[in-house]
Design a protein around this motif. Sequence first.
Motif, PDB file in Angstrom:
ATOM      1  N   GLN A 124       0.140  -6.315  -7.993  1.00  0.00           N
ATOM      2  CA  GLN A 124       0.602  -5.664  -9.207  1.00  0.00           C
ATOM      3  C   GLN A 124      -0.252  -6.065 -10.402  1.00  0.00           C
ATOM      4  OE1 GLN A 124       2.922  -3.292  -9.280  1.00  0.00           O
ATOM      5  NE2 GLN A 124       2.514  -2.994 -11.466  1.00  0.00           N
ATOM      6  N   ASN A 125      -0.607  -7.348 -10.457  1.00  0.00           N
ATOM      7  CA  ASN A 125      -1.440  -7.848 -11.549  1.00  0.00           C
ATOM      8  C   ASN A 125      -2.823  -7.200 -11.527  1.00  0.00           C
ATOM      9  OD1 ASN A 125      -3.596 -10.108 -12.451  1.00  0.00           O
ATOM     10  ND2 ASN A 125      -1.726 -10.340 -13.651  1.00  0.00           N
ATOM     11  N   ILE A 126      -3.404  -7.071 -10.351  1.00  0.00           N
ATOM     12  CA  ILE A 126      -4.735  -6.459 -10.219  1.00  0.00           C
ATOM     13  C   ILE A 126      -4.713  -4.991 -10.661  1.00  0.00           C
ATOM     14  CG2 ILE A 126      -6.277  -5.528  -8.440  1.00  0.00           C
ATOM     15  CD1 ILE A 126      -6.358  -8.207  -7.163  1.00  0.00           C
ATOM     16  N   LEU A 127      -3.688  -4.268 -10.253  1.00  0.00           N
ATOM     17  CA  LEU A 127      -3.603  -2.852 -10.609  1.00  0.00           C
ATOM     18  C   LEU A 127      -3.407  -2.669 -12.114  1.00  0.00           C
ATOM     19  CD1 LEU A 127      -1.401  -1.490  -7.684  1.00  0.00           C
ATOM     20  CD2 LEU A 127      -3.888  -1.331  -7.955  1.00  0.00           C
ATOM     21  N   GLU A 128      -2.750  -3.650 -12.749  1.00  0.00           N
ATOM     22  CA  GLU A 128      -2.501  -3.540 -14.191  1.00  0.00           C
ATOM     23  C   GLU A 128      -3.684  -4.024 -15.027  1.00  0.00           C
ATOM     24  OE1 GLU A 128       1.044  -5.770 -14.863  1.00  0.00           O
ATOM     25  OE2 GLU A 128       2.370  -4.237 -13.979  1.00  0.00           O
TER      26      GLU A 128
END
Length: 209
Positions: A139-143
């Motif tokens: 989730q962090n990478i996508l954001e």
Amino acid sequence: MIHRLIRYFRRIKLPVRLITLMIIGVASWFVVVSCGTLDGKQLGAKVPADLVADYIYRIIWSERTIYGKHVVQRLKDENVVMASEHWQQEKSLPLPAQMFRMSSELASENSAFSYGAISPWSLNQNNSPNTEFEERAMQNILETGLPYKDYQVKDGKKYFSALYPDKAVSAACIDCHNQHPVHKQRYPQKVFKVGDVMGGILVNLPIEN
């Protein structure tokens, strides 16, 4: 030593970009090996775990890029041989994802160390984010588009884990996913383009308390 490598690669007519990637991979691995092993105590004493994870990722990334761009894509463009999911039966090249999986399985054989690829759009459910760390990191990478690193306990063992953005490096990568029947069925609205984040490359370093 580096100059000698460059001269050799130029002699066999490898592209300059390919030469650079190969040297980065060799140099990064040399630093990891010379500074410490993947044993928890030695990593903690000699090299920070996050730096070791970065070195390993750079090797993985360079090898994936070379295979995807300068082998699969080039041979496809020149109509020499194609990459196929059923490469053994069809006498073709393994897909980049298959080559990556085979190398990761060999690297983690008889070892707690492991690396692999995960994605929320994975064609194989085993490669979906499964642990709490993997879901949070993805989730962090996508954001943010940035790597995510933290400690986690998996199967009773403690790891320093790092997830790096896995981007599509060539048309061969996106064509395979976009046209795959499983992708069309599960993620019909997701159409990848070159440069898109397709998931993450996960590195798990076993450590001791």
